[in-house]
Design a protein around this motif. Sequence first.
Motif, mmCIF file in Angstrom:
data_model
loop_
_atom_site.group_PDB
_atom_site.id
_atom_site.type_symbol
_atom_site.label_atom_id
_atom_site.label_comp_id
_atom_site.label_asym_id
_atom_site.label_seq_id
_atom_site.Cartn_x
_atom_site.Cartn_y
_atom_site.Cartn_z
ATOM 1 N N LYS A 1 0.825 -1.207 0.000
ATOM 2 C CA LYS A 1 0.000 0.000 0.000
ATOM 3 C C LYS A 1 0.860 1.258 0.000
ATOM 4 N N GLU A 2 1.878 1.285 0.863
ATOM 5 C CA GLU A 2 2.756 2.451 0.943
ATOM 6 C C GLU A 2 3.546 2.623 -0.356
ATOM 7 N N GLY A 3 3.993 1.503 -0.919
ATOM 8 C CA GLY A 3 4.766 1.555 -2.150
ATOM 9 C C GLY A 3 3.958 2.123 -3.306
ATOM 10 N N LEU A 4 2.719 1.654 -3.459
ATOM 11 C CA LEU A 4 1.850 2.132 -4.531
ATOM 12 C C LEU A 4 1.565 3.623 -4.363
ATOM 13 N N LYS A 5 1.335 4.054 -3.148
ATOM 14 C CA LYS A 5 1.054 5.465 -2.868
ATOM 15 C C LYS A 5 2.230 6.341 -3.278
ATOM 16 N N GLU A 6 3.442 5.896 -2.980
ATOM 17 C CA GLU A 6 4.635 6.671 -3.327
ATOM 18 C C GLU A 6 4.814 6.775 -4.844
ATOM 19 N N ILE A 7 4.611 5.666 -5.553
ATOM 20 C CA ILE A 7 4.796 5.668 -7.008
ATOM 21 C C ILE A 7 3.746 6.538 -7.694
ATOM 22 N N GLU A 8 2.546 6.563 -7.118
ATOM 23 C CA GLU A 8 1.458 7.376 -7.686
ATOM 24 C C GLU A 8 1.697 8.869 -7.478
ATOM 25 N N LYS A 9 2.280 9.230 -6.334
ATOM 26 C CA LYS A 9 2.355 10.641 -5.963
ATOM 27 C C LYS A 9 3.715 11.288 -6.208
ATOM 28 N N ASN A 10 4.767 10.517 -6.308
ATOM 29 C CA ASN A 10 6.106 11.078 -6.429
ATOM 30 C C ASN A 10 6.866 10.474 -7.602
ATOM 31 N N ILE A 11 7.923 11.152 -8.009
ATOM 32 C CA ILE A 11 8.729 10.700 -9.146
ATOM 33 C C ILE A 11 9.978 9.992 -8.636
ATOM 34 N N TYR A 12 10.139 8.736 -9.019
ATOM 35 C CA TYR A 12 11.334 7.959 -8.697
ATOM 36 C C TYR A 12 11.966 7.470 -9.991
ATOM 37 N N ASP A 13 13.278 7.241 -9.941
ATOM 38 C CA ASP A 13 13.983 6.760 -11.123
ATOM 39 C C ASP A 13 13.972 5.242 -11.215
ATOM 40 N N ILE A 14 13.879 4.567 -10.059
ATOM 41 C CA ILE A 14 13.885 3.099 -10.057
ATOM 42 C C ILE A 14 13.274 2.590 -8.755
ATOM 43 N N VAL A 15 12.678 1.405 -8.827
ATOM 44 C CA VAL A 15 12.059 0.777 -7.650
ATOM 45 C C VAL A 15 12.700 -0.584 -7.404
ATOM 46 N N LEU A 16 13.048 -0.845 -6.145
ATOM 47 C CA LEU A 16 13.470 -2.185 -5.720
ATOM 48 C C LEU A 16 12.284 -2.783 -4.981
ATOM 49 N N LEU A 17 11.758 -3.873 -5.500
ATOM 50 C CA LEU A 17 10.473 -4.401 -5.028
ATOM 51 C C LEU A 17 10.609 -5.829 -4.510
#
Length: 224
Positions: free
Chosen positions: A36-52
């Motif tokens: 839930k927290e991860g999805l919220k961050e990707i929706e609201k902020n700009i990141y260059d890469i995600v480690l999942l």
Amino acid sequence: MMKKVLIIEDDEDLREGLSFSFMGDGYEVLDVGTKKEGLKEIEKNIYDIVLLDCNLPDGTGFELCKEVRGFSNIPIIMLTARDTEMDEIKALEMGVNDYLSKPFSLGVLKARMKRILQEKTKSEKITSGSVTIDQNICKVYKRGEEVMLSKLEYRLLLYLIENKNHILSKEQILDKIWDSDGRFVDNNTVSVNISRLRTKMEDDPSHPQWIKTVHGIGYIWKED
């Protein structure tokens, strides 16, 4: 520009260790422990890469990847303790850029991150003739000089160049640039904004070199 990394991992020790190491390398890092927290961050902020992480307390990395791919092409490296061929195939088919099984080498992870980020940087620069679009910073250059465009003009230019040498109907342009935002437009909207874009991009807007009208259909970015 400092690259931003999002770590989505429920193992707190691993999460903190990765964060500390990446920050030491000059990355800007945020780490969270749930889907839930991860999805919220990707929706609201700009990141260059995600480690999942593959296994999260409120869902799986597969589920999160599927949701993210519905609206974003952000690079994702999946980290998993489940070292099976089927899991790797499933992850790659869902759009994961790379896949590492735990325990993994930190050096290998960093090398793969660096490769993906370099490829991402290259792919974010589009050149057609003397025009270059740097999608990383949303800027446009003509013969090396920056051209100041509005957000709408930028999106319109990007759409034309991404489809260079292909005719785009007015309906396609409206659907892509305006209708998706639910904004009211009239029949002259496309032609008016094409005209504005020509005044900024063309040497002679009355005799356009790139943004050509296909009468009765629409427009085309013509690259010789």
